[in-house]
Design a protein around this motif. Sequence first.
Motif, short mmCIF file in Angstrom:
data_model
loop_
_atom_site.label_atom_id
_atom_site.label_comp_id
_atom_site.label_asym_id
_atom_site.label_seq_id
_atom_site.Cartn_x
_atom_site.Cartn_y
_atom_site.Cartn_z
N HIS A 19 0.94 -1.36 -0.07
CA HIS A 19 -0.14 0.03 -0.02
C HIS A 19 0.97 1.20 -0.08
O HIS A 19 1.12 1.68 -1.12
N TYR A 70 -3.92 0.74 7.83
CA TYR A 70 -4.85 1.46 7.13
C TYR A 70 -6.34 0.87 7.93
O TYR A 70 -6.06 -0.08 8.63
N GLY A 90 -4.03 4.30 13.99
CA GLY A 90 -5.13 4.21 13.19
C GLY A 90 -6.19 3.48 14.13
O GLY A 90 -6.95 2.86 13.55
N GLN A 187 -6.83 9.38 2.15
CA GLN A 187 -7.95 8.53 1.80
C GLN A 187 -7.68 8.12 0.34
O GLN A 187 -7.52 8.87 -0.64
N GLN A 193 -10.53 3.33 1.87
CA GLN A 193 -9.37 2.60 2.53
C GLN A 193 -8.65 3.90 3.16
O GLN A 193 -8.19 4.53 1.99
N THR A 194 -8.57 4.15 4.16
CA THR A 194 -7.77 5.25 5.07
C THR A 194 -6.78 4.90 5.60
O THR A 194 -6.65 4.03 6.25
N PHE A 195 -5.50 5.65 5.36
CA PHE A 195 -4.14 5.37 5.90
C PHE A 195 -3.73 6.49 7.00
O PHE A 195 -4.20 7.55 6.86
#
Length: 205
Positions: A19, A70, A90, A187, A193-195
């Motif tokens: 990622h 994430y 996170g 984002q 999917q958010t890191f």
Amino acid sequence: MLTASVACLVTWAGAASAHGSIVDPASRNYGCWQRWGSDFQNPAMAQQDPMCWQAWQADTTAMWNWNGLYRMNLGGNFQAAIPDGQLCSGGHAENGRYSAMDVPGAWKATDVRNNFTIKLWDQAGHGADYLLVYVTKPGFDPTRQAVGWNDLQLLTKTGKYAPGQYYSVNLSTSGRSGRAVVYTIWQASHMDQTFFFCSDVNFTG
């Protein structure tokens, strides 16, 4: 503990579904992997880089999977999903794999000036709907405090990035000096999917 050969396999297995991360100034887990990934069993780390040492001891895979911090399907409601004190992990993402990233202490910090640039490495070419970049407020001490939402001030919200390898964001602060944490939310565009990344910096003026 992983042997070097097994660790190598984990690294390459992770790369297949990679990622990304903030690589400059390095996020906490990317920095630990960058400095110690080829020598993670070296006991000298305990004295030379104690925060990375505690992180490697807590969960070795957090560094081998530096690109996987994430959360899925948050719908942009980050503050509701991530409690104060858990921003750097996170909200204990991946069943707590990254929880050591939340621990206050003398994390290695990158020297930056009041005008500086962050760089995100998007290994998988996800693209970005936006990046949110915050910095901790003056007076916040990352060596003693875990990051909470009220500790942050927003520096910028970017527009979209087409899928690529690196995304840079130019940032500007005023009159800052000393330690701080730059907190970046990425984002991704391919799905919800958010890191989340904590990068330790030292403002030199």
